[in-house]
Motif scaffolding. Structure first.
Motif, mmCIF file in Angstrom:
data_model
loop_
_atom_site.group_PDB
_atom_site.id
_atom_site.type_symbol
_atom_site.label_atom_id
_atom_site.label_comp_id
_atom_site.label_asym_id
_atom_site.label_seq_id
_atom_site.Cartn_x
_atom_site.Cartn_y
_atom_site.Cartn_z
ATOM 1 N N UNK A 193 -53.433 -21.152 45.091
ATOM 2 C CA UNK A 193 -53.868 -21.244 44.263
ATOM 3 C C UNK A 193 -53.478 -21.032 42.192
ATOM 4 N N UNK A 194 -53.219 -19.675 42.959
ATOM 5 C CA UNK A 194 -52.284 -18.926 41.814
ATOM 6 C C UNK A 194 -51.514 -19.734 40.664
ATOM 7 N N UNK A 195 -50.446 -20.119 41.438
ATOM 8 C CA UNK A 195 -49.575 -21.744 40.718
ATOM 9 C C UNK A 195 -50.856 -21.903 40.199
ATOM 10 N N UNK A 196 -51.944 -22.634 40.697
ATOM 11 C CA UNK A 196 -52.384 -24.379 39.743
ATOM 12 C C UNK A 196 -53.513 -23.480 38.970
ATOM 13 N N UNK A 197 -53.958 -22.466 39.042
ATOM 14 C CA UNK A 197 -54.647 -21.986 37.753
ATOM 15 C C UNK A 197 -54.449 -21.068 36.996
ATOM 16 N N UNK A 198 -53.338 -20.319 37.540
ATOM 17 C CA UNK A 198 -52.842 -18.803 36.532
ATOM 18 C C UNK A 198 -51.750 -19.999 35.575
ATOM 19 N N UNK A 199 -51.663 -19.384 34.271
ATOM 20 C CA UNK A 199 -51.037 -19.703 33.348
ATOM 21 C C UNK A 199 -49.260 -18.318 32.957
ATOM 22 N N UNK A 200 -49.899 -17.763 33.499
ATOM 23 C CA UNK A 200 -48.761 -17.090 32.701
ATOM 24 C C UNK A 200 -47.409 -16.882 33.997
ATOM 25 N N UNK A 201 -46.813 -16.605 33.639
ATOM 26 C CA UNK A 201 -45.545 -17.530 33.647
ATOM 27 C C UNK A 201 -45.051 -16.010 35.221
ATOM 28 N N UNK A 202 -45.274 -15.188 34.714
ATOM 29 C CA UNK A 202 -44.722 -14.094 35.793
ATOM 30 C C UNK A 202 -45.236 -13.725 36.432
ATOM 31 N N UNK A 203 -47.161 -14.275 36.734
ATOM 32 C CA UNK A 203 -48.083 -14.313 37.682
ATOM 33 C C UNK A 203 -47.958 -15.668 39.046
#
Lengths: 631, 523, 99
Positions: free
Chosen positions: C19-29
């Motif tokens: 889910x994090x990969x799909x919804x977050x924009x920050x590359x680090x996250x």
């Protein structure tokens, strides 16, 4: 002695090679080289002739095998020459008249900067024409056949800067090509029928083949002859061919090349003898052309075109005679030889007139030239008397025999063909008298040309008049020489065969009828052109005259049907090739292009959307695996 | 072990290509001379092959055989029969002329133009094509043949796309667009053909278990290798499609006019006189020998297509306004004759077809190269831009006419013999098709003479009035070709002697005998 | 304790990471989320190893760690250079790789 046959061809071939490859260096002597080599060939011909005369009639065929030309399983074409009475006759005519015309051209072409090349082409023509008549198989004959076509193309278009000359040359070659198609197909038929196309096997076994095949071969040979000899329906090129220099018209388009069709038919006599339908077609073509050419000849004001119509018509006589079978073969060839003399003489005379008149060809602008050009007048006059068949001159003997032979065909055919030939004789007398009167009699009608030069008619130089005198002597004497004691008949009979036929009319009756026709023709011409002045501008004329001026509308037909039709066809095909054939391919390419354009949208560059599709894909895979397991 | 002559004949131009490419950029003249020398040396080797070849000897001679990819039964097998020798000699003969004719075609353009024209690359690519063509004539292993048949496309692609005529009626940018269009079209057509052939090659391996042409042919002949009728037909079609694209046969022909139009004249000659010959050669060698029954099955359809090619190509040639396109369509018509001769299944037809390949190579080279000289002088390919050239450049016009006369198969020049053999061979079995094909000779006269008339005769156009006649280099290119045209027209026996035994073999392979004449008069 | 519970944990961690990969924009996250997914997998491997009583899963887990370490090195380098050129660590700003 056989080796001399090869040298006969080699001499002018060498001349052509030297003159065409030699370049400008030879400009000063080129014309003499050409004339010399042509004369050398004539001398070889004479030696061979004397040799043949010394042999018995049945030993007069010399065969010279040179080498194997195209050897492919079952298909054997050799370079082999055959010299017999028939080809000997042609050899003497070709090299004899040819040499005279070479000599004449030395004077006629004096002011042309490309004279050397002209003589090169003339020599090339001689070599090709000799190959044509000396070949021992049809394929080698074909080489000569197209060789003369090429020479004719080059010479008609010799003044290439004139678009009309270039067009006429192209037209001559193309029309001839249609005829060549006939010759090709005839050779193929011979090959499939006889397994060979050499004269020996084909002609000796002609009787064994089915009549259908022989008729097909005969008709195809006739097509070839029509092309080369300017017979209806392939006659349209000959009038335009007059664009060439006049010596060319004399040699190629009157005396020799155009008679090749007659040679072909007479040579293939054995095939035609066994194919009566083909023979009938030949006679019909001959009869139609002899009238066609004569009518066209009546209407032309261009002296060379009038003579061209006459050539067409005279060859019509020969073809007619050749179609009659053994009754006519000898006379076809005899008329061919005498015609070679007087028609070449007439053309050279016309050339001499043009030479003195600033190259004017319109007879309506001649008149009264007999006092200015006495030699031309006398030689032309003798040629004129010969062609109309004045008693005692050569045309009288040869043409009379053909008319007799046409009646001797028997039945309705005989009457129709004989009648056509008689009518033709009357028209011949008319148009030739017309030419004679318009050119040499009446008042002067010369006009200054567009540059304001008043023509100063004068006699041509000696180098031109000597050939004319010699040809005139031939026109006067040849007929008598051949006919008295039937010398020519006995000479050719072993090759062509001969039969008398059964004429419904006696020989004297035919001669009488011919004389009557002659007088009528001359009389009408005198009434029209001799009594009163000739208008400088041609009157409108009757429907027939107007049609005849346009070659009886054949060119218009060709133009509308073949040229226009062809243009439309090729244009639409170019369109089809571009839009349809190419279109399918380009369409496929465009389809793929469009599809990939759509698919490309998915590649939007956002890492997260890629991730979504990855997860989606993985999820699908897992789901599919689970599903499979469940099932 | 004897000297590997065949490998050497192919390897020499390949090495020459690398060496030419490696010549430093400043020494472009040296590169040209190197390429010329290499092509001449290759010609010498090809002549050696010709001399060492015994027409009455074994079918494949000068053979070489080495294992290559053992797992797949691929062997590096070379060998030549009469047909291959003739075409090998033709290729080696034409390349020096192509190099010499293209001497300035890849010179850098005048300053201001940004187009990059690597001289070395041009000549290296020509030599590379030569090497690949030669080895595809020599290969007796289907796989080896396939590889070089395909690889050939790469240098050809660059030759077409990278080097065009100097001038173009629509300017440099349009020229470059059209060039890449032509090159991509060439590549795509031939790649599709090649891919389908690849499938057939794999299929053949699955059925036969190896790639060796002589072995498969022998196994089929003695019955140890059976092929189902449908399998044979599919495989045949796969092979034939690729060769028909290459040849090209109607309706797969549209790449050729574009390619020949956009390429420089020497490259156009390379396409039509050399590379395309691989297609027709392969029909004779692979289609007929590997799949005799399927070949006979497909004959009627192929004959009709070739007949359409003959007439259609000629008619389109009549309608062209561009000199090079005209020659291209004329070539399509001639390829129709070649394919017709091959599939007429008579000795005359096949000997004629082989002879035709050689003669067409020479005659098209003569016509196209002179046309190239003409175009380079005026900077236009449009027929309408010329007129009266004969007056100012008689030598150019004269050689152009002879090239044209050869194209229309004038008797006495080489193409006549082959065209007539093809016609006779076809007529003997299929009279109707033979007769219709004869119309081709009238159309050939039409397009050739119209071309000559419009460009060479008539009043001199102002634009051509200062046109120089043929230069010494150009004469060296044209004169030998013309001599050869006349020589082979008068005395074709040297070529037919080499070709005939091979044709006889092929006829045996397809189990066909010539039709017998109805009256046995020749004896 | 029932090892299956560890599997539930692993699935939970994987889902959070995805889910994090799909919804977050920050590359680090995004990067950390990928690590989370990898470790969730590692956990699952170890659990399976335990459940099946052989060492295959643990060996794979070690491989994964090595690969993950390499990935961190390359990935962080990319992110740093991306940040240097674009002054942003948002993955949406790095969309030049489309046609």
């Amino acid at each position: 002695m056989e080796n001399l046959i090869a040298l006969l061809i080699a001499a002018p071939l060498l001349g052509a090679a030297v003159l065409l490859v030699g370049g400008r260096r030879l400009d000063a002597v080129g014309h003499w080289i050409g004339t010399l080599l042509s004369t050398v060939s004539f001398v070889f011909g004479l030696i061979l002739f004397v040799d043949l005369l010394g042999k018995g009639a049945e030993h007069r065929t010399l065969i010279k095998h040179l080498y194997s030309w195209v050897p492919v399983a079952g298909f054997q074409a050799d370079v082999t020459f055959r010299l017999d009475q028939l080809s000997m006759t042609f050899v003497l005519l070709i090299t004899g008249v040819g040499s005279l015309i070479h000599l004449y051209s030395v004077g006629y072409m004096e002011h042309d900067e490309r004279r050397r090349r002209f003589f090169g082409y003339l020599n090339l023509f001689l070599a090709a024409m000799l190959l044509l008549v000396l070949a021992d198989n049809y394929l080698l004959l074909y080489v000569g056949w197209e060789g003369v076509g090429l020479a004719s193309y080059l010479l008609i278009g010799f003044w290439q800067h004139k678009p009309s000359a270039a067009t006429a040359a192209k037209k001559a070659f193309l029309v001839n090509r249609v005829g060549d198609m006939g010759l090709s197909i005839a050779i193929m038929l011979m090959f499939t029928t006889f397994g060979s196309f050499a004269f020996g096997p084909v002609l000796n076994h002609a009787g064994d083949a089915s009549e259908g095949k022989l008729t097909a071969i005969g008709l195809m040979l006739l097509l070839a002859a029509c092309g080369k000899s300017a017979q209806v329906p392939l006659q349209s090129w000959l009038g335009d061919a007059m664009e060439g220099p006049t010596p060319v018209s004399a040699l190629i388009h009157a005396a020799t090349m155009v008679t090749a069709g007659v040679y072909l038919i007479v040579r293939s006599g054995a095939v035609f003898n066994a194919a009566p339908d083909a023979q009938l077609a030949v006679t019909v073509v001959g009869a139609v052309t002899l009238l066609f050419g004569a009518i066209v000849g009546c209407a032309k004001d261009d002296i060379k075109k009038a003579l061209a119509g006459s050539t067409m018509s005279q060859i019509g006589y020969m073809i007619l005679a050749a179609g009659l079978g053994p009754i006519g073969y000898v006379f076809a060839i005899m008329h061919l030889v005498t015609h070679g003399f007087f028609k070449a003489g007439l053309f050279l005379g016309a050339g001499s007139v043009m030479h003195g008149m600033n190259d004017e060809v319109d007879m309506r602008k001649y008149g009264g030239l007999r006092t200015y050009m006495p030699v031309t007048f006398i030689t032309f006059g003798l040629g004129y008397l010969a062609i109309i068949g004045f008693p005692g001159l050569s045309g009288f003997f040869s043409k009379d025999k053909i008319i007799e032979a046409a009646f001797a065909k028997g039945g309705t055919e005989g009457w129709i063909l004989g009648g056509a030939a008689l009518l033709g004789a009357a028209i011949t007398a008319f148009y030739m008298t017309r030419v004679m009167l318009m050119t040499f009699f009446g008042e002067k009608r010369w006009q200054p040309d567009e540059n304001g030069h008043e023509p100063h008619p004068h006699e041509s130089p000696r180098v031109m008049t000597i050939p004319m005198i010699l040809l005139a002597v031939g026109s006067v004497c040849a007929g008598g020489l051949f006919s008295i004691g039937d010398r020519f008949l006995h000479w050719l009979e072993p090759i062509t065969g001969h039969s008398e036929g059964n004429s419904p009319l006696s020989a004297a009756a035919v001669t009488g009828a011919t004389m009557v026709c002659l007088v009528i023709g001359v009389g009408i011409a005198w009434a029209q052109y001799g009594r009163g002045p000739v208008p400088v501008v041609a009157p409108r004329g009757s429907l027939l005259t107007r049609a005849a001026r346009r070659d009886l509308l054949q060119d218009d037909f060709n133009h509308v049907v073949l040229v226009r039709g062809g243009e439309h066809l090729t244009r639409s095909l170019v369109y089809v090739d571009h839009t349809l054939v190419d279109g399918v391919v380009n369409g496929t390419a465009a389809g793929f292009g469009g599809l990939s354009g759509r698919l490309r949208r998915i590649q939007n560059g956002f890492a997260r959307s890629y991730a979504v599709s990855m997860f989606g894909g993985a999820a699908l895979l897992v789901a599919a695996t689970l599903l499979m397991r469940a099932v | 072990m004897s000297f590997p002559l065949l490998t050497a004949t192919a390897a020499l131009p390949a090495i020459g290509a690398v060496a030419t490419a490696a010549v430093p950029a400043a020494q472009r003249t040296a590169a040209k001379w190197l390429a010329l020398l290499v092509s001449l040396a290759t010609l010498a080797l090809a002549i050696t092959v010709l001399v060492r070849f015994d027409p009455d000897g074994a079918r494949y001679q000068l053979t070489e055989s080495h294992a290559w990819i053992k797992d797949f039964g691929v062997r590096y097998d070379l060998g030549v029969d009469g047909i291959a020798v003739a075409l090998l000699a033709l290729t080696a003969l034409l390349i020096p002329f192509i190099v010499l004719a293209g001497w300035h075609d890849a010179d850098p353009l005048e300053t201001g133009s940004k187009r990059w024209r690597p001289t070395q690359g041009f000549f290296a690519l020509i030599l590379a094509v030569e090497a690949m063509v030669i080895i595809s004539f020599e290969a007796t292993d289907v796989f080896v043949f396939y590889i070089f048949f395909e690889v050939m496309l790469i240098p050809m692609y660059f030759l077409i796309g990278g080097f065009g005529d100097r001038a173009h009626e629509h300017g440099e940018k349009a020229a470059s667009t059209q060039r890449s269009y032509a090159a991509v079209k060439f590549l795509l057509y031939n790649l599709v053909g090649g891919l389908i052939m690849l499938a057939a090659v794999i299929g053949l391996y699955v059925v036969a278990g190896n790639f060796s042409l002589p072995e498969i042919v022998q196994a089929r002949a003695n019955g140890s290798l059976h092929m189902a009728t449908s399998t044979e037909r599919w495989l045949f079609l796969g092979f034939f499609f690729a060769f028909a694209v290459k040849a090209p046969l109607w309706p797969l022909h549209t790449w050729l006019p574009n390619a020949m139009q956009e390429a420089t004249a020497p490259v156009a000659v390379l396409i039509t006189a050399v590379v395309d010959k691989v297609g027709t050669f392969a029909m004779l060698r692979f289609c007929l020998q590997l799949f005799p029954e399927a070949s006979k099955w497909a004959t009627p359809a192929i004959l009709v297509l070739s007949l359409i090619s003959i007439v259609y190509g000629a008619l389109l040639a009549v309608g062209q306004r561009d000199i090079k396109r005209l020659v291209a369509y004329a070539s399509i018509s001639h390829f129709g004759f070649i394919i017709m001769g091959i599939f007429a299944m008579t000795s005359q037809g096949q000997s004629g077809a082989t002879l035709y390949m050689v003669n067409h190579g020479i005659s098209t080279a003569a016509l196209m190269l002179v046309a190239g000289f003409l175009i380079s002088r005026r900077g236009s390919r449009l027929i309408a831009d010329y007129g009266g050239v004969q007056k100012v450049a008689p030598l150019l016009a004269g050689t152009f006419l002879i090239g044209g006369l050869a194209t229309l198969s004038l008797p006495g020049l080489a193409p006549f013999v082959s065209e007539f053999l093809v016609l006779v061979g076809t007529f003997a079995r299929y009279p109707a098709i033979g007769v219709i094909a004869t119309f081709g000779i009238v159309l050939a006269a039409l397009y050739t003479l119209v071309l000559y008339q419009r460009t060479m005769t008539g009043p001199v156009k102002p634009e051509v009035s200062a046109m120089p006649d043929l230069r010494a280099r150009e004469l060296v290119v044209v004169a030998p070709l013309i001599v050869l045209l006349i020589f082979l027209g008068v005395y074709p026996k040297p070529v037919t002697d080499i070709v005939n035994p091979a044709v006889k073999q092929t006829m045996t392979d397809v189990h066909k005998t010539d039709p017998k004449p109805s009256v046995e008069a020749a004896k | 304790m029932n090892p299956v519970n560890y599997l539930y944990l692993s699935a939970l961690l994987f889902t959070i990471g995805a889910t994090g990969v799909l919804i977050r924009r920050n590359a680090i996250v995004v990067f950390m989320c990928i690590e989370l997914m990898l470790n969730a997998c590692n956990l699952a491997f170890v659990v399976f190893s335990r459940m099946h009583g052989n060492l295959d899963g643990q060996i794979i887990a070690f491989f994964t760690m090595v690969v993950a370490a390499a990935e961190v090195v390359v990935g962080l380098a990319i992110i740093v250079s991306l940040f240097r050129t674009r002054h942003s660590a948002s993955v949406d700003d790095a969309s030049l790789m489309k046609l």
